[in-house]
Design a protein around this motif. Sequence first.
Motif, PDB file in Angstrom:
ATOM      1  N   TYR A 160     -26.785 -55.783  80.991  1.00 39.40           N
ATOM      2  CA  TYR A 160     -27.506 -56.456  79.908  1.00 39.40           C
ATOM      3  C   TYR A 160     -28.893 -55.854  79.727  1.00 39.40           C
ATOM      4  CZ  TYR A 160     -29.443 -60.157  77.008  1.00 39.40           C
ATOM      5  OH  TYR A 160     -30.033 -60.849  75.982  1.00 39.40           O
ATOM      6  N   SER A 161     -29.558 -55.555  80.829  1.00 36.36           N
ATOM      7  CA  SER A 161     -30.927 -55.027  80.759  1.00 36.36           C
ATOM      8  C   SER A 161     -30.996 -53.639  80.129  1.00 36.36           C
ATOM      9  CB  SER A 161     -31.540 -54.987  82.162  1.00 36.36           C
ATOM     10  OG  SER A 161     -30.821 -54.080  82.986  1.00 36.36           O
ATOM     11  N   GLU A 162     -29.855 -52.963  79.958  1.00 38.91           N
ATOM     12  CA  GLU A 162     -29.829 -51.627  79.369  1.00 38.91           C
ATOM     13  C   GLU A 162     -29.621 -51.656  77.856  1.00 38.91           C
ATOM     14  OE1 GLU A 162     -27.937 -49.412  83.284  1.00 38.91           O
ATOM     15  OE2 GLU A 162     -26.589 -50.130  81.713  1.00 38.91           O
ATOM     16  N   THR A 163     -29.506 -52.862  77.303  1.00 38.14           N
ATOM     17  CA  THR A 163     -29.207 -52.984  75.879  1.00 38.14           C
ATOM     18  C   THR A 163     -30.431 -53.437  75.083  1.00 38.14           C
ATOM     19  OG1 THR A 163     -28.425 -55.264  76.097  1.00 38.14           O
ATOM     20  CG2 THR A 163     -26.788 -53.520  76.345  1.00 38.14           C
ATOM     21  N   ASP A 164     -30.342 -53.208  73.772  1.00 36.75           N
ATOM     22  CA  ASP A 164     -31.401 -53.650  72.875  1.00 36.75           C
ATOM     23  C   ASP A 164     -31.000 -54.985  72.242  1.00 36.75           C
ATOM     24  OD1 ASP A 164     -29.539 -53.027  70.891  1.00 36.75           O
ATOM     25  OD2 ASP A 164     -30.502 -51.137  70.368  1.00 36.75           O
ATOM     26  N   GLN A 165     -31.727 -55.410  71.274  1.00 42.73           N
ATOM     27  CA  GLN A 165     -31.488 -56.707  70.642  1.00 42.73           C
ATOM     28  C   GLN A 165     -30.126 -56.771  69.941  1.00 42.73           C
ATOM     29  OE1 GLN A 165     -34.701 -57.860  68.114  1.00 42.73           O
ATOM     30  NE2 GLN A 165     -34.093 -60.001  68.075  1.00 42.73           N
ATOM     31  N   MET A 166     -29.548 -55.619  69.628  1.00 42.09           N
ATOM     32  CA  MET A 166     -28.248 -55.576  68.955  1.00 42.09           C
ATOM     33  C   MET A 166     -27.086 -55.499  69.952  1.00 42.09           C
ATOM     34  SD  MET A 166     -29.253 -52.933  65.875  1.00 42.09           S
ATOM     35  CE  MET A 166     -29.959 -51.728  66.990  1.00 42.09           C
ATOM     36  N   SER A 167     -27.393 -55.581  71.249  1.00 40.30           N
ATOM     37  CA  SER A 167     -26.417 -55.447  72.343  1.00 40.30           C
ATOM     38  C   SER A 167     -25.886 -54.027  72.499  1.00 40.30           C
ATOM     39  CB  SER A 167     -25.255 -56.430  72.188  1.00 40.30           C
ATOM     40  OG  SER A 167     -25.723 -57.741  72.314  1.00 40.30           O
ATOM     41  N   PHE A 168     -26.569 -53.032  71.911  1.00 44.38           N
ATOM     42  CA  PHE A 168     -26.214 -51.629  72.075  1.00 44.38           C
ATOM     43  C   PHE A 168     -27.064 -51.045  73.193  1.00 44.38           C
ATOM     44  CE2 PHE A 168     -25.442 -51.353  67.201  1.00 44.38           C
ATOM     45  CZ  PHE A 168     -24.238 -52.024  67.337  1.00 44.38           C
ATOM     46  N   VAL A 169     -26.526 -50.049  73.905  1.00 44.02           N
ATOM     47  CA  VAL A 169     -27.321 -49.379  74.935  1.00 44.02           C
ATOM     48  C   VAL A 169     -28.531 -48.741  74.273  1.00 44.02           C
ATOM     49  CG1 VAL A 169     -27.366 -47.503  76.618  1.00 44.02           C
ATOM     50  CG2 VAL A 169     -25.363 -48.988  76.476  1.00 44.02           C
ATOM     51  N   TYR A 170     -29.711 -49.057  74.785  1.00 49.75           N
ATOM     52  CA  TYR A 170     -30.957 -48.476  74.297  1.00 49.75           C
ATOM     53  C   TYR A 170     -30.930 -46.972  74.542  1.00 49.75           C
ATOM     54  CZ  TYR A 170     -35.909 -47.344  74.076  1.00 49.75           C
ATOM     55  OH  TYR A 170     -37.098 -46.756  73.768  1.00 49.75           O
ATOM     56  N   HIS A 171     -31.319 -46.189  73.546  1.00 48.22           N
ATOM     57  CA  HIS A 171     -31.176 -44.732  73.617  1.00 48.22           C
ATOM     58  C   HIS A 171     -31.861 -44.100  74.826  1.00 48.22           C
ATOM     59  CE1 HIS A 171     -35.092 -44.918  71.573  1.00 48.22           C
ATOM     60  NE2 HIS A 171     -35.290 -43.714  72.074  1.00 48.22           N
ATOM     61  N   GLY A 172     -32.959 -44.666  75.281  1.00 48.16           N
ATOM     62  CA  GLY A 172     -33.676 -44.112  76.422  1.00 48.16           C
ATOM     63  C   GLY A 172     -32.910 -44.196  77.732  1.00 48.16           C
ATOM     64  N   ASN A 173     -31.924 -45.073  77.801  1.00 44.55           N
ATOM     65  CA  ASN A 173     -31.150 -45.233  79.035  1.00 44.55           C
ATOM     66  C   ASN A 173     -30.129 -44.121  79.243  1.00 44.55           C
ATOM     67  OD1 ASN A 173     -32.369 -47.580  80.094  1.00 44.55           O
ATOM     68  ND2 ASN A 173     -31.309 -48.786  78.559  1.00 44.55           N
ATOM     69  N   TYR A 174     -29.799 -43.402  78.194  1.00 41.75           N
ATOM     70  CA  TYR A 174     -28.802 -42.343  78.335  1.00 41.75           C
ATOM     71  C   TYR A 174     -29.263 -41.251  79.291  1.00 41.75           C
ATOM     72  CZ  TYR A 174     -25.866 -44.409  74.755  1.00 41.75           C
ATOM     73  OH  TYR A 174     -25.051 -45.260  74.058  1.00 41.75           O
ATOM     74  N   ALA A 175     -30.542 -40.944  79.303  1.00 38.38           N
ATOM     75  CA  ALA A 175     -31.056 -39.922  80.219  1.00 38.38           C
ATOM     76  C   ALA A 175     -30.773 -40.315  81.668  1.00 38.38           C
ATOM     77  CB  ALA A 175     -32.557 -39.709  80.002  1.00 38.38           C
ATOM     78  N   GLN A 176     -30.873 -41.611  81.977  1.00 41.52           N
ATOM     79  CA  GLN A 176     -30.558 -42.081  83.326  1.00 41.52           C
ATOM     80  C   GLN A 176     -29.071 -41.929  83.626  1.00 41.52           C
ATOM     81  OE1 GLN A 176     -32.239 -45.938  84.273  1.00 41.52           O
ATOM     82  NE2 GLN A 176     -33.949 -45.545  82.907  1.00 41.52           N
ATOM     83  N   TYR A 177     -28.241 -42.223  82.634  1.00 43.88           N
ATOM     84  CA  TYR A 177     -26.796 -42.048  82.826  1.00 43.88           C
ATOM     85  C   TYR A 177     -26.475 -40.588  83.140  1.00 43.88           C
ATOM     86  CZ  TYR A 177     -26.025 -46.647  80.575  1.00 43.88           C
ATOM     87  OH  TYR A 177     -26.013 -47.974  80.237  1.00 43.88           O
ATOM     88  N   PHE A 178     -27.082 -39.670  82.392  1.00 47.56           N
ATOM     89  CA  PHE A 178     -26.806 -38.251  82.608  1.00 47.56           C
ATOM     90  C   PHE A 178     -27.300 -37.802  83.985  1.00 47.56           C
ATOM     91  CE2 PHE A 178     -27.341 -38.208  77.795  1.00 47.56           C
ATOM     92  CZ  PHE A 178     -26.006 -38.525  77.587  1.00 47.56           C
ATOM     93  N   GLU A 179     -28.414 -38.355  84.424  1.00 49.56           N
ATOM     94  CA  GLU A 179     -28.898 -38.041  85.776  1.00 49.56           C
ATOM     95  C   GLU A 179     -27.892 -38.517  86.821  1.00 49.56           C
ATOM     96  OE1 GLU A 179     -32.689 -38.672  88.776  1.00 49.56           O
ATOM     97  OE2 GLU A 179     -32.623 -39.803  86.908  1.00 49.56           O
ATOM     98  N   MET A 180     -27.321 -39.701  86.608  1.00 52.72           N
ATOM     99  CA  MET A 180     -26.295 -40.208  87.526  1.00 52.72           C
ATOM    100  C   MET A 180     -25.111 -39.241  87.566  1.00 52.72           C
ATOM    101  SD  MET A 180     -26.546 -44.200  86.333  1.00 52.72           S
ATOM    102  CE  MET A 180     -24.974 -44.689  86.994  1.00 52.72           C
ATOM    103  N   GLY A 181     -24.696 -38.745  86.413  1.00 53.86           N
ATOM    104  CA  GLY A 181     -23.582 -37.806  86.358  1.00 53.86           C
ATOM    105  C   GLY A 181     -23.879 -36.516  87.099  1.00 53.86           C
ATOM    106  N   ARG A 182     -25.067 -35.946  86.867  1.00 53.70           N
ATOM    107  CA  ARG A 182     -25.451 -34.696  87.555  1.00 53.70           C
ATOM    108  C   ARG A 182     -25.536 -34.905  89.055  1.00 53.70           C
ATOM    109  NH1 ARG A 182     -29.412 -34.679  83.739  1.00 53.70           N
ATOM    110  NH2 ARG A 182     -31.023 -35.223  85.230  1.00 53.70           N
ATOM    111  N   THR A 183     -26.142 -36.007  89.457  1.00 54.65           N
ATOM    112  CA  THR A 183     -26.311 -36.289  90.882  1.00 54.65           C
ATOM    113  C   THR A 183     -24.961 -36.367  91.573  1.00 54.65           C
ATOM    114  OG1 THR A 183     -28.379 -37.456  90.453  1.00 54.65           O
ATOM    115  CG2 THR A 183     -27.276 -37.936  92.522  1.00 54.65           C
ATOM    116  N   GLU A 184     -24.019 -37.056  90.951  1.00 58.37           N
ATOM    117  CA  GLU A 184     -22.691 -37.187  91.554  1.00 58.37           C
ATOM    118  C   GLU A 184     -21.920 -35.878  91.483  1.00 58.37           C
ATOM    119  OE1 GLU A 184     -21.753 -39.678  93.516  1.00 58.37           O
ATOM    120  OE2 GLU A 184     -23.801 -40.383  93.127  1.00 58.37           O
ATOM    121  N   TRP A 185     -22.109 -35.087  90.426  1.00 55.68           N
ATOM    122  CA  TRP A 185     -21.476 -33.777  90.337  1.00 55.68           C
ATOM    123  C   TRP A 185     -21.929 -32.917  91.512  1.00 55.68           C
ATOM    124  CZ3 TRP A 185     -22.587 -28.628  90.123  1.00 55.68           C
ATOM    125  CH2 TRP A 185     -21.578 -27.782  89.675  1.00 55.68           C
ATOM    126  N   LEU A 186     -23.224 -32.883  91.759  1.00 56.99           N
ATOM    127  CA  LEU A 186     -23.765 -32.112  92.884  1.00 56.99           C
ATOM    128  C   LEU A 186     -23.303 -32.679  94.227  1.00 56.99           C
ATOM    129  CD1 LEU A 186     -27.354 -31.500  91.515  1.00 56.99           C
ATOM    130  CD2 LEU A 186     -25.684 -29.719  92.054  1.00 56.99           C
TER     131      LEU A 186
END
Length: 135
Positions: free
Chosen positions: A12-38
Motif C-alpha cells: 500500500y505504501s508504494e502506491t499513489d492516491q489512485m492505487s497505482f505504484v508511484y513511479h519513483g518506486n520502480y527504481a527500487q524494484y529494479f535494484e531488487m532485480g539486479r541484486t538478486e541477479w548478482l
Amino acid sequence: MLSNIIKIRVRYSETDQMSFVYHGNYAQYFEMGRTEWLRELGITYKNMEESGIMLPVISLNINFLKPAKYDDLLSLRTILVKKPTAKIEFNYEIRNEDNELLTTANSTLVFVNMKTNRPMRIPISILEKIEKLME
C-alpha cells in the motif's frame, strides 16, 4: 542465467492516491532485480563494497505501459544485455499475474574503484562468472 525473475507484492505504501505504484518506486524494484541477479551468480553488493568496488547507476530509462496496482503480484525479469566491460547493462520487464507487460526499463551501471572514485574494468572474478553463463 542471463536473466532471472523475482516476485514483488505491491504494498500500500508504494502506491499513489489512485492505487497505482508511484513511479519513483520502480527504481527500487529494479535494484531488487539486479541484486538478486548478482546474488544468484554468487556476488553480493556487500562483498563488492568490502573489496573496494561500487556499482552506481549512471542511466535509467523506464517505459510505463500499464499501471501496477496495490496488492498486485508482479514478476520482475532482469536480463543482462551484453558482456560487461567497465559498465554493466540490464533490461527489465514487469508483468502482472495475468502476464500482461506493464513496464520495461534499462539501466547502466559502472564499476567504480572506491579508493580512487574512478571507473574501472569489471573485476576478472566477476567477469569469469558471467562468461560461464554466456557459453
